[in-house]
Scaffold this motif. Structure first.
Motif, PDB file in Angstrom:
ATOM      1  N   PRO A 136      -3.024   1.077   0.165  1.00 46.44           N
ATOM      2  CA  PRO A 136      -1.902   1.527  -0.672  1.00 46.44           C
ATOM      3  C   PRO A 136      -0.833   2.279   0.114  1.00 46.44           C
ATOM      4  CG  PRO A 136      -3.778   2.971  -0.968  1.00 46.44           C
ATOM      5  CD  PRO A 136      -4.258   1.836  -0.105  1.00 46.44           C
ATOM      6  N   PHE A 138       1.750   5.580   0.583  1.00 52.35           N
ATOM      7  CA  PHE A 138       1.541   7.024   0.539  1.00 52.35           C
ATOM      8  C   PHE A 138       2.858   7.690   0.917  1.00 52.35           C
ATOM      9  CE2 PHE A 138       0.984   5.638   4.813  1.00 52.35           C
ATOM     10  CZ  PHE A 138       1.564   6.634   5.586  1.00 52.35           C
ATOM     11  N   TYR A 321      -3.404   9.453  -3.145  1.00 53.75           N
ATOM     12  CA  TYR A 321      -2.693   8.701  -2.114  1.00 53.75           C
ATOM     13  C   TYR A 321      -2.149   9.659  -1.056  1.00 53.75           C
ATOM     14  CZ  TYR A 321      -3.268   5.072  -5.564  1.00 53.75           C
ATOM     15  OH  TYR A 321      -3.827   4.183  -6.463  1.00 53.75           O
ATOM     16  N   LEU A 326      -5.267   8.109   3.897  1.00 56.79           N
ATOM     17  CA  LEU A 326      -4.685   6.854   4.381  1.00 56.79           C
ATOM     18  C   LEU A 326      -4.706   6.757   5.905  1.00 56.79           C
ATOM     19  CD1 LEU A 326      -3.691   4.549   2.607  1.00 56.79           C
ATOM     20  CD2 LEU A 326      -3.889   6.702   1.383  1.00 56.79           C
TER      21      LEU A 326
END
Length: 347
Positions: A136, A138, A321, A326
């Motif tokens: 995803p 961020f 997130y 990440l």
């Protein structure tokens, strides 16, 4: 040390989420993994991994030099049908470009999608499922953060936003796909509420609906402000100044604006698209259409204390997130790609 060459032209066009995602990733890897990764950007250089962020034709040509590029990783920020309602091109050019995009993706050793819903759609385009991973978007807390009450008030005064006027903000390129028609109509129907749209015509006159929206920009409703393309710092302040961030888009992947607004503490309202269900379910105010958007606005404009619940959900989005999570994901992915490459050449 893994050498990664990043290729992108997204930053050349202001106001694009693709550019924001690219800059966030460069900053994350440069600051957080300099002992493991050697990052270069837009170079003609030998690399272990070449990471493609945009589908430029010169980038496409480079995919034929695999000894130079190493593993070729494509970042999927759009697929052909997500361009509908974004730009207007002759049908022939549209079809050629759509086929070109699919061909570009098929040339990659691996693809990264920012929304898991798009894995099946890429598979239907002929790309093997095992060559697609989900990582995803961020945003950086040092860039997108909540201001103090005094700072919010000072910014409202600076931009002539009435102190006690309920304020709705939207953001993105001015185009039909973003649901601008509904946003404008809501402003017309709610003269007591302040509306702000941050963004402009990143693609100029080929933008879908350009002439129609230009007329609105030239003569907007009294309670609707179009900021044009603005800096990231000013965007952060607008997120802080709003009571609700509303994104009425009809088609998205994983908009950076949602993460930015959430990181600034703004409650999120979205057109309730299926693609949000896996990644944000329960963390935003859902609205199927303009009637539901109006109904929700009535509730929260008259009862702003109820937004406290959604501010907490925005904090959850920001935490989920996060950069820390990440960074680990990207490092694991890059190392995994190098291991696959090593194993592939072993006898």
């Amino acid at each position: 040390m893994i050498k990664i060459n990043m290729l992108s032209s997204a930053e050349k066009i202001a106001g694009q989420g693709v550019g924001s995602a690219y800059l966030e990733l460069i900053r994350l890897l440069t600051n957080g993994a300099s002992n493991e990764l050697e990052i270069t950007t837009n170079k003609i250089t030998r690399a272990d991994i070449t990471h493609y962020h945009t589908v430029d034709f010169l980038h496409y040509l480079s995919t034929f030099f695999k000894k130079l590029t190493g593993k070729q990783i494509g970042y999927v920020h759009f697929i052909p049908d997500t361009l509908d309602g974004s730009i207007e091109l002759p049908i022939l050019f549209q079809r050629i470009f759509q086929k070109y995009v699919v061909s570009f993706y098929k040339r990659m050793n691996h693809l990264i999608v920012v929304n898991p819903d798009f894995i099946d759609r890429l598979v239907r385009l002929g790309i093997p499922r095992e060559k697609i991973s989900y990582i995803p978007n961020f945003v950086a807390k040092e860039t997108w953060y909540e201001l103090s009450s005094e700072e919010k008030l000072n910014f409202r005064k600076e931009k002539s936003l009435p102190e006690n006027r309920f304020t709705i903000m939207g953001a993105g390129q001015i185009q039909k796909r973003k649901g601008l028609d509904d946003f404008i109509q809501l402003a017309k129907d709610n003269p007591n509420i302040q509306f702000v749209w941050a963004g402009g015509f990143s693609f100029g006159k080929i933008t879908s609906g350009y002439e129609e929206y230009q007329r609105v920009l030239d003569n907007p409703p009294e309670n609707l402000i179009f900021t044009g393309i603005i800096t990231r710092e000013e965007m952060m302040k607008y997120y802080n100044a709003c009571d609700i961030f509303l994104l009425p888009s009809y088609n998205e992947l994983f908009p950076m604006s949602i993460l930015e607004a959430a990181s600034c503490g703004a409650p999120i309202m979205l057109r309730d698209l299926e693609l949000y269900h896996n990644i944000l379910m329960g963390k935003y105010i859902p609205a199927q259409d303009i009637l539901e958007m109006q109904s929700q606005l009535n509730i929260y404009a008259n009862n702003p204390e109820k937004l406290g619940f959604w501010k907490e959900r925005s904090k959850e989005i920001s935490q989920e997130y996060s950069e820390e999570a990440l960074l680990k994901t990207w490092l694991s992915f890059y190392h995994g790609q190098i291991e696959k490459k090593k194993n592939a050449v072993l006898p």
